[in-house]
Design a protein around this motif. Structure first.
Motif, mmCIF file in Angstrom:
data_model
loop_
_atom_site.group_PDB
_atom_site.id
_atom_site.type_symbol
_atom_site.label_atom_id
_atom_site.label_comp_id
_atom_site.label_asym_id
_atom_site.label_seq_id
_atom_site.Cartn_x
_atom_site.Cartn_y
_atom_site.Cartn_z
ATOM 1 N N SER A 1 0.847 -1.231 -0.095
ATOM 2 C CA SER A 1 -0.019 -0.032 0.079
ATOM 3 C C SER A 1 0.903 1.364 -0.178
ATOM 4 C CB SER A 1 -0.940 -0.063 1.174
ATOM 5 O OG SER A 1 0.029 -0.053 2.372
ATOM 6 N N ILE A 2 0.326 2.119 -0.543
ATOM 7 C CA ILE A 2 1.204 3.393 -0.748
ATOM 8 C C ILE A 2 0.110 4.373 -0.330
ATOM 9 C CG2 ILE A 2 2.027 5.428 -2.377
ATOM 10 C CD1 ILE A 2 3.612 2.444 -2.523
ATOM 11 N N ASP A 3 0.777 5.396 0.694
ATOM 12 C CA ASP A 3 0.074 6.651 1.351
ATOM 13 C C ASP A 3 0.084 7.743 0.261
ATOM 14 O OD1 ASP A 3 -0.838 8.554 2.736
ATOM 15 O OD2 ASP A 3 0.870 8.516 4.183
ATOM 16 N N TYR A 4 -1.029 7.859 -0.633
ATOM 17 C CA TYR A 4 -1.061 8.838 -1.382
ATOM 18 C C TYR A 4 -1.152 10.302 -1.003
ATOM 19 C CZ TYR A 4 -0.800 5.480 -5.137
ATOM 20 O OH TYR A 4 -0.221 4.475 -6.004
ATOM 21 N N ALA A 5 -1.450 10.383 0.508
ATOM 22 C CA ALA A 5 -1.291 11.675 1.076
ATOM 23 C C ALA A 5 0.253 12.192 0.941
ATOM 24 C CB ALA A 5 -1.774 11.825 2.542
ATOM 25 N N CYS B 1 4.860 5.550 -13.510
ATOM 26 C CA CYS B 1 4.958 4.256 -14.055
ATOM 27 C C CYS B 1 5.581 4.726 -15.513
ATOM 28 C CB CYS B 1 3.671 3.483 -14.304
ATOM 29 S SG CYS B 1 2.821 3.024 -13.042
ATOM 30 N N ILE B 2 6.503 3.952 -15.993
ATOM 31 C CA ILE B 2 7.286 4.069 -17.277
ATOM 32 C C ILE B 2 7.197 2.746 -17.972
ATOM 33 C CG2 ILE B 2 9.596 4.657 -18.417
ATOM 34 C CD1 ILE B 2 10.476 5.701 -15.760
ATOM 35 N N ASP B 3 6.405 2.813 -18.975
ATOM 36 C CA ASP B 3 5.795 1.722 -19.843
ATOM 37 C C ASP B 3 6.778 1.845 -21.087
ATOM 38 O OD1 ASP B 3 3.735 0.865 -18.220
ATOM 39 O OD2 ASP B 3 2.461 1.862 -19.221
ATOM 40 N N TYR B 4 7.562 0.531 -21.523
ATOM 41 C CA TYR B 4 8.254 0.559 -22.382
ATOM 42 C C TYR B 4 8.259 -0.926 -23.030
ATOM 43 C CZ TYR B 4 11.715 -1.723 -19.480
ATOM 44 O OH TYR B 4 12.379 -2.770 -18.565
ATOM 45 N N GLU B 5 8.708 -1.159 -24.165
ATOM 46 C CA GLU B 5 8.821 -2.177 -24.972
ATOM 47 C C GLU B 5 10.236 -2.647 -25.029
ATOM 48 O OE1 GLU B 5 7.606 -3.947 -29.155
ATOM 49 O OE2 GLU B 5 6.020 -3.076 -28.119
ATOM 50 N N GLU B 6 10.607 -3.994 -24.873
ATOM 51 C CA GLU B 6 11.976 -4.325 -25.072
ATOM 52 C C GLU B 6 11.767 -5.674 -25.814
ATOM 53 O OE1 GLU B 6 15.865 -4.952 -22.537
ATOM 54 O OE2 GLU B 6 13.983 -4.763 -21.298
ATOM 55 N N GLU C 1 7.957 5.497 -6.634
ATOM 56 C CA GLU C 1 7.224 6.520 -5.679
ATOM 57 C C GLU C 1 8.032 7.688 -5.659
ATOM 58 O OE1 GLU C 1 6.839 3.277 -5.008
ATOM 59 O OE2 GLU C 1 5.045 3.205 -5.800
ATOM 60 N N ARG C 2 7.362 8.741 -5.291
ATOM 61 C CA ARG C 2 7.960 10.101 -5.229
ATOM 62 C C ARG C 2 7.256 10.662 -4.062
ATOM 63 N NH1 ARG C 2 11.972 12.554 -5.585
ATOM 64 N NH2 ARG C 2 11.677 14.124 -7.272
ATOM 65 N N ILE D 1 4.185 7.441 -19.986
ATOM 66 C CA ILE D 1 4.544 7.649 -18.743
ATOM 67 C C ILE D 1 3.458 8.047 -18.012
ATOM 68 C CG2 ILE D 1 5.787 9.226 -17.302
ATOM 69 C CD1 ILE D 1 7.961 9.491 -19.353
ATOM 70 N N PHE D 2 3.010 7.413 -16.862
ATOM 71 C CA PHE D 2 1.736 7.648 -15.927
ATOM 72 C C PHE D 2 2.193 8.402 -14.644
ATOM 73 C CE2 PHE D 2 0.787 4.284 -19.035
ATOM 74 C CZ PHE D 2 -0.377 4.837 -19.621
ATOM 75 N N ILE D 3 1.342 9.175 -14.217
ATOM 76 C CA ILE D 3 1.606 9.552 -12.699
ATOM 77 C C ILE D 3 0.523 9.474 -12.240
ATOM 78 C CG2 ILE D 3 2.220 11.656 -11.253
ATOM 79 C CD1 ILE D 3 3.833 12.663 -13.872
#
Length: 100
Positions: free
Chosen positions: A7-11, A17-22, A32-33, A86-88
Motif C-alpha cells: 500500500s502507498i500513502d497517496y497523501a 509508471c514508465i511503460d516501455y517495450e523491449e 514512488e516520489r 509515462i503515467f503519474i
C-alpha cells in the motif's frame, strides 16, 4: 529486485509508471516520489512555499524520461528498448486505473 509496498500513502507519495517495450515484450518501471496533498481550501503562504518544493507533473515526466534513458545507457535495459508512455498516479483511484 526490490518489491513495492502493498500500500502507498497517496497523501504523502505519488506513483510514476514508465511503460516501455523491449524485444517485443511490454515492461513497466514503477517508483514512488514524495508529494504534498492539497487541502480543499485556499493555500496559505507557507503551503504555497512548501508546494513549490515538490515536482509538478512536467518535472516528474522529465525525470522519468531521464531514468529510462539512464537505464538504457547503463545496460539495465537493452539499447533497443523503446519508451511507450509515462503515467503519474497522485491518488489511489488513479493507481487502480493503472492496475497497480
Amino acid at each position: 529486485m526490490t518489491r513495492r509496498p502493498d500500500s502507498i500513502d497517496y497523501a504523502a507519495q505519488c506513483t510514476i509508471c514508465i511503460d516501455y517495450e523491449e524485444s517485443g515484450v511490454a515492461n513497466r518501471i514503477v517508483y514512488e516520489r514524495p508529494q504534498m496533498q492539497l487541502p480543499e481550501r485556499p493555500l496559505t503562504a507557507f503551503e504555497r512555499m512548501k508546494l513549490s518544493q515538490y515536482p509538478d507533473d512536467e518535472a516528474l515526466t522529465i525525470e522519468a524520461k531521464a531514468i529510462f534513458a539512464d537505464m538504457r545507457r547503463t545496460g539495465r535495459i537493452s539499447q533497443s528498448a523503446t519508451l511507450g508512455s509515462i503515467f503519474i498516479a497522485r491518488t489511489s483511484a488513479a493507481a487502480v486505473e493503472m492496475n497497480l
